[in-house]
Write an enzyme that holds these catalytic residues in place. Sequence first.
Site, PDB file in Angstrom:
ATOM      1  N   GLY A 119     124.866  60.218  84.576  1.00 46.28           N
ATOM      2  CA  GLY A 119     123.735  60.964  85.134  1.00 46.28           C
ATOM      3  C   GLY A 119     122.441  60.200  85.000  1.00 46.28           C
ATOM      4  O   GLY A 119     121.414  60.745  84.597  1.00 46.28           O
TER       5      GLY A 119
ATOM      6  N   GLY B 100     118.266  60.606  81.900  1.00 46.31           N
ATOM      7  CA  GLY B 100     119.176  59.488  82.105  1.00 46.31           C
ATOM      8  C   GLY B 100     118.460  58.193  82.422  1.00 46.31           C
ATOM      9  O   GLY B 100     118.712  57.163  81.785  1.00 46.31           O
TER      10      GLY B 100
ATOM     11  N   TYR C 123     126.243  77.845  80.798  1.00 43.37           N
ATOM     12  CA  TYR C 123     125.566  76.644  80.302  1.00 43.37           C
ATOM     13  C   TYR C 123     125.638  76.576  78.782  1.00 43.37           C
ATOM     14  O   TYR C 123     125.951  75.514  78.220  1.00 43.37           O
ATOM     15  CB  TYR C 123     124.106  76.654  80.754  1.00 43.37           C
ATOM     16  CG  TYR C 123     123.336  75.420  80.306  1.00 43.37           C
ATOM     17  CD1 TYR C 123     123.614  74.170  80.870  1.00 43.37           C
ATOM     18  CD2 TYR C 123     122.347  75.500  79.321  1.00 43.37           C
ATOM     19  CE1 TYR C 123     122.913  73.045  80.462  1.00 43.37           C
ATOM     20  CE2 TYR C 123     121.643  74.380  78.913  1.00 43.37           C
ATOM     21  CZ  TYR C 123     121.938  73.153  79.481  1.00 43.37           C
ATOM     22  OH  TYR C 123     121.263  72.023  79.079  1.00 43.37           O
TER      23      TYR C 123
END
Length: 305
Positions: free
Chosen positions: A25, A31, A170
Site C-alpha cells: 500500500g 505507505g 475494521y
Amino acid sequence: MTTERSKWNVTDIPDQSGRTAVVTGANSGLGIATVEALAGAGAHVVLAVRDVKRGEAAAAGVHGSVEVRRLDLADLASVREFAAGWRGGLDLLVNNAGVMNVPESSTKDGFEMQFGTNHLGHFALTNLLLPHITDRVVTVSSGMHKTPGSPRIHFDNLNLTGEYAPVTAYSQSKLANLLFTLELQRRLAESGSSVRALAAHPGYAATNLQSHDASALRRAFMWAGNRFMAQDSKAGALPTLYAAVQDLPGASYVGPDGLGEMRGAPTLVGRSAAASDPATARRLWTVSEELTGVTFSQSSALTGA
C-alpha cells in the site's frame, strides 16, 4: 543511545544501505511516507501496490532506489504471484496496506473486504515471503483494535454476514493484525529464527483511508479531524519506521507517545487484553491457514534462522 521516549524522527534512522524492503500500500499516505524515509536512508524499497500506474507516479517523487510491483491483497492469486516472483533476500516487510470502514463488500476469494485485505492478505503474503526475510516483519495495526465496544474476532461469523458494520469489521481486522504479530513471533522464536515480528500504529494521521468511509457523517467528521487535529502522514509513519529500524524485542507494539496515543513521537505502547491472548492468536492462525491455504510449514527454511 536513542531512548523510546526521545523525540525520534527520520533523521535517527540508521544507514539502510544494502538493505531491501517491501512496503505494501505504498502509493500514498503512510505507505509512501515510509518508502521515502527508508529509501532516503539508503534502502532499496519495493512499492507493492494494486495500481501500478499510481505506484509509479508515487515512486517518481522518491529520492533513492525504488521499484514498483503489483500486489492486490484482496486477491490471493495476486499475493501468490507476488511472492513467487521474489528472488533473493528481503530484510524488511512492512504490512502497511489497508482499507477502513468501507461499505460491505468481498475480496476476490469471498472474504469480508476489511478482514480479507487487512489481515488475510498480509497473513498469506508474510508466510509466503518468510523464507526470504532476514530481519523483521512490521504490521500496521490501529488504536481501533480496542475501541469501540471491546472488539473481538467473530470466529462464528468472520465475514459478519447479516451483522455487518464498517467499524466492527475494521476493528476486527486491526485486532487480527496484532494477534497475527503475537503468534508469528511465537512461531519464529520456537523455530530458532532471528527474524522478528513487530506491530505499529500511526495514531490519528491524516490519510486518504478516511475518504472511503461508508458513512457520510463519519467522512465529514474525519475531514474536520484531518484538517484540524491529525498529524500528517510523515509523522504518522514514524511508529512504523521506529519498529522497522530500532533494536526492539519481537512482538513489540509501537505508537505515538502523546495523549491517547493520537500523535507524538514513537514509543512502545500497550495493547488490549484481547490482542494479548495467545490462545486466541493460535486459533486465529489456524483459521487463517485454513482460509488462505498458506501455512507456516511452507516457511520452515527460514533465512533468518
